[in-house]
Write a protein that holds these residues in place. Sequence first.
Motif, PDB file in Angstrom:
ATOM      1  N   VAL A 163       5.742  14.864   0.155  1.00  0.00           N
ATOM      2  CA  VAL A 163       5.357  14.136  -0.727  1.00  0.00           C
ATOM      3  C   VAL A 163       6.413  13.860  -1.688  1.00  0.00           C
ATOM      4  CG1 VAL A 163       5.011  16.040  -2.560  1.00  0.00           C
ATOM      5  CG2 VAL A 163       3.787  13.983  -2.504  1.00  0.00           C
ATOM      6  N   LEU A 164       7.797  14.479  -1.459  1.00  0.00           N
ATOM      7  CA  LEU A 164       8.889  14.242  -2.308  1.00  0.00           C
ATOM      8  C   LEU A 164       9.602  12.723  -2.099  1.00  0.00           C
ATOM      9  CD1 LEU A 164      11.059  17.720  -1.730  1.00  0.00           C
ATOM     10  CD2 LEU A 164       9.709  16.695  -3.737  1.00  0.00           C
ATOM     11  N   ALA A 165       9.032  12.296  -0.908  1.00  0.00           N
ATOM     12  CA  ALA A 165       9.384  11.016  -0.459  1.00  0.00           C
ATOM     13  C   ALA A 165       8.664  10.060  -1.570  1.00  0.00           C
ATOM     14  CB  ALA A 165       9.289  10.548   0.876  1.00  0.00           C
ATOM     15  N   LEU A 166       7.700  10.481  -2.121  1.00  0.00           N
ATOM     16  CA  LEU A 166       6.810   9.207  -3.016  1.00  0.00           C
ATOM     17  C   LEU A 166       7.287   9.354  -4.447  1.00  0.00           C
ATOM     18  CD1 LEU A 166       3.529  10.274  -1.355  1.00  0.00           C
ATOM     19  CD2 LEU A 166       4.911   8.492  -0.768  1.00  0.00           C
ATOM     20  N   TYR A 183      -0.215  17.313  -9.138  1.00  0.00           N
ATOM     21  CA  TYR A 183       0.702  18.271  -9.328  1.00  0.00           C
ATOM     22  C   TYR A 183       1.433  18.801  -8.179  1.00  0.00           C
ATOM     23  CZ  TYR A 183      -2.085  18.964 -13.777  1.00  0.00           C
ATOM     24  OH  TYR A 183      -2.690  18.835 -14.861  1.00  0.00           O
ATOM     25  N   ALA A 184       1.168  18.511  -6.858  1.00  0.00           N
ATOM     26  CA  ALA A 184       1.859  18.742  -5.997  1.00  0.00           C
ATOM     27  C   ALA A 184       2.919  17.803  -5.620  1.00  0.00           C
ATOM     28  CB  ALA A 184       1.042  18.712  -4.630  1.00  0.00           C
ATOM     29  N   SER A 185       2.792  16.682  -6.275  1.00  0.00           N
ATOM     30  CA  SER A 185       4.027  15.760  -6.216  1.00  0.00           C
ATOM     31  C   SER A 185       5.081  16.033  -7.264  1.00  0.00           C
ATOM     32  CB  SER A 185       3.509  14.230  -6.351  1.00  0.00           C
ATOM     33  OG  SER A 185       3.202  14.080  -7.730  1.00  0.00           O
ATOM     34  N   THR A 186       4.775  17.120  -8.151  1.00  0.00           N
ATOM     35  CA  THR A 186       5.693  17.008  -9.375  1.00  0.00           C
ATOM     36  C   THR A 186       6.283  18.482  -9.307  1.00  0.00           C
ATOM     37  OG1 THR A 186       4.457  15.552 -10.624  1.00  0.00           O
ATOM     38  CG2 THR A 186       5.954  16.893 -11.797  1.00  0.00           C
ATOM     39  N   THR A 192       2.479   1.024  -9.542  1.00  0.00           N
ATOM     40  CA  THR A 192       3.942   0.930  -9.192  1.00  0.00           C
ATOM     41  C   THR A 192       4.200   1.976  -8.233  1.00  0.00           C
ATOM     42  OG1 THR A 192       4.286   2.375 -11.084  1.00  0.00           O
ATOM     43  CG2 THR A 192       4.733   0.245 -11.394  1.00  0.00           C
ATOM     44  N   PRO A 193       5.263   2.107  -7.540  1.00  0.00           N
ATOM     45  CA  PRO A 193       5.599   3.017  -6.419  1.00  0.00           C
ATOM     46  C   PRO A 193       5.497   4.417  -6.952  1.00  0.00           C
ATOM     47  CG  PRO A 193       7.224   1.208  -6.358  1.00  0.00           C
ATOM     48  CD  PRO A 193       6.163   1.008  -7.515  1.00  0.00           C
ATOM     49  N   GLY A 194       5.112   5.431  -5.878  1.00  0.00           N
ATOM     50  CA  GLY A 194       5.157   6.820  -6.461  1.00  0.00           C
ATOM     51  C   GLY A 194       3.810   6.958  -6.581  1.00  0.00           C
ATOM     52  N   MET A 246       0.847  -1.129  -0.041  1.00  0.00           N
ATOM     53  CA  MET A 246      -0.132  -0.039   0.162  1.00  0.00           C
ATOM     54  C   MET A 246       0.865   1.117  -0.017  1.00  0.00           C
ATOM     55  SD  MET A 246      -2.842   1.315   2.686  1.00  0.00           S
ATOM     56  CE  MET A 246      -3.943  -0.191   2.306  1.00  0.00           C
ATOM     57  N   LYS A 247       0.452   2.314  -0.784  1.00  0.00           N
ATOM     58  CA  LYS A 247       1.048   3.583  -0.965  1.00  0.00           C
ATOM     59  C   LYS A 247       1.324   4.229   0.751  1.00  0.00           C
ATOM     60  CE  LYS A 247       0.857   4.329  -5.698  1.00  0.00           C
ATOM     61  NZ  LYS A 247       0.512   5.402  -6.635  1.00  0.00           N
TER      62      LYS A 247
END
Length: 436
Positions: free
Chosen positions: A14-17, A224-227, A131-133, A1-2
């Motif tokens: 979120v950068l860790a994701l 968008y917050a993740s990128t 997949t992860p992320g 699970m994420k």
Amino acid sequence: MKQTFLRATALAAVLALAPPAVASEAPGTLISTSTVPASEGQRIRYTSTTESGETVEVSGALYDTPHARGLIALAPGTRGMADHCAPSAGTAMLSSIEGDSIGINYEAPLVGQLTRAGYRVVVTDYIGLGTPGTHTYLNRIEQGHALIDAARATAKDNEAIAFWGYSQGGGAAAAAAELVADYAPELDVRATFAGAPPADPLAVMQQGTAGMLDTVVGYATVSYASTYPEFRDALDEYLTEEGHRWLAALEHHCITDAPIPHGDILTGGRTLTELALEDERFTRTLNHNKLGQVGVSMPIMVMTNPDDDLVPAPQAIQLAKDYEAHGSDVTHELVQLRGTASNPLSSLTAPVFEEAGKLARASSYPISNIPAAGHAAPLLFNYGDALQWLAKYMPEKQINPGQVAATTVVAILAVIAALVPVLAPGFWPAVGQMFT
């Protein structure tokens, strides 16, 4: 699970994701294939490239057929943000359950129609879905790369290729069409079908009215917050604790789940749409992911319904005009569906849709009377038109659109019947009230 998206107080968590890199493999490398019980497809894993240039692993599915006339790289419609929402998830790649959340591969019947029409089909799960992320929902570059690399990983030598997608997938297919000439010039891409594409994220937010829009805007916000650090930092200035909770919950949500209720997610009671219009840090990110700022290198069909309440027609029509302005070969199909606000079944018994009573709405506006039906209806009734158009550019064999549409409708209606109570809670009670 994420890991939960916003469990930490700061959005920087979120950068860790970010998805793990697969630096040793070139983009479009097929990493693995595996048979799937009770399925005609194979589950695949391949490499693609993020917007920042990292090579990452992506999951998907490949459906083969003998003596194929070419390969269709299919970009799926919105599934959600959790890994189990991915089209290739589940034991038979049809559905997957995680706790009280269920992901349904509602386009599986359409894949069957495409293979029966003589095409091999590869379906991407997109970057970060399965997949992860974090799934980079409505990220123009990453969705385009994921689709192109699915084709790269599975195409045979000199095989004719087409991009195909509807809704989120329509946007991804169009993005791939914009990017492929530079990103993968070796591919023989003959045509692209982009149905109901969310071409302009800001315009979709402004023009859409379906209740489901709240959820998909949330998905895009998480993505968008993740990128984009500027977007993430700006969002952190406005999010309430309720907003943190809601966005965190969306990371484990499928589009076929019931909507997640929430209070004020932004300070001052703002909506995400209002904030996007007020703060240019949000506007820049949305415009960065807008389609149509460059042309495409192959013929493209843009299909839209004027009564689409989720991915509105004006912004899709503008996409077709933008491509034409760039000199692209564009076919724009404006679907005229009977039973909608712009094309009622009976003009004699129905006043203007907004003023129509229950009986008039039921008898003259059955599609517009159901939330998001105007968006989904062309998926049911007009794929045959798209297949016939595509056949002009792919090798041999013409398609009978009426036959394809009829068999597609029968197959999909069974799926929709199961989805409707979830996608539009209170739907069946509402239908009953039309006649009371």
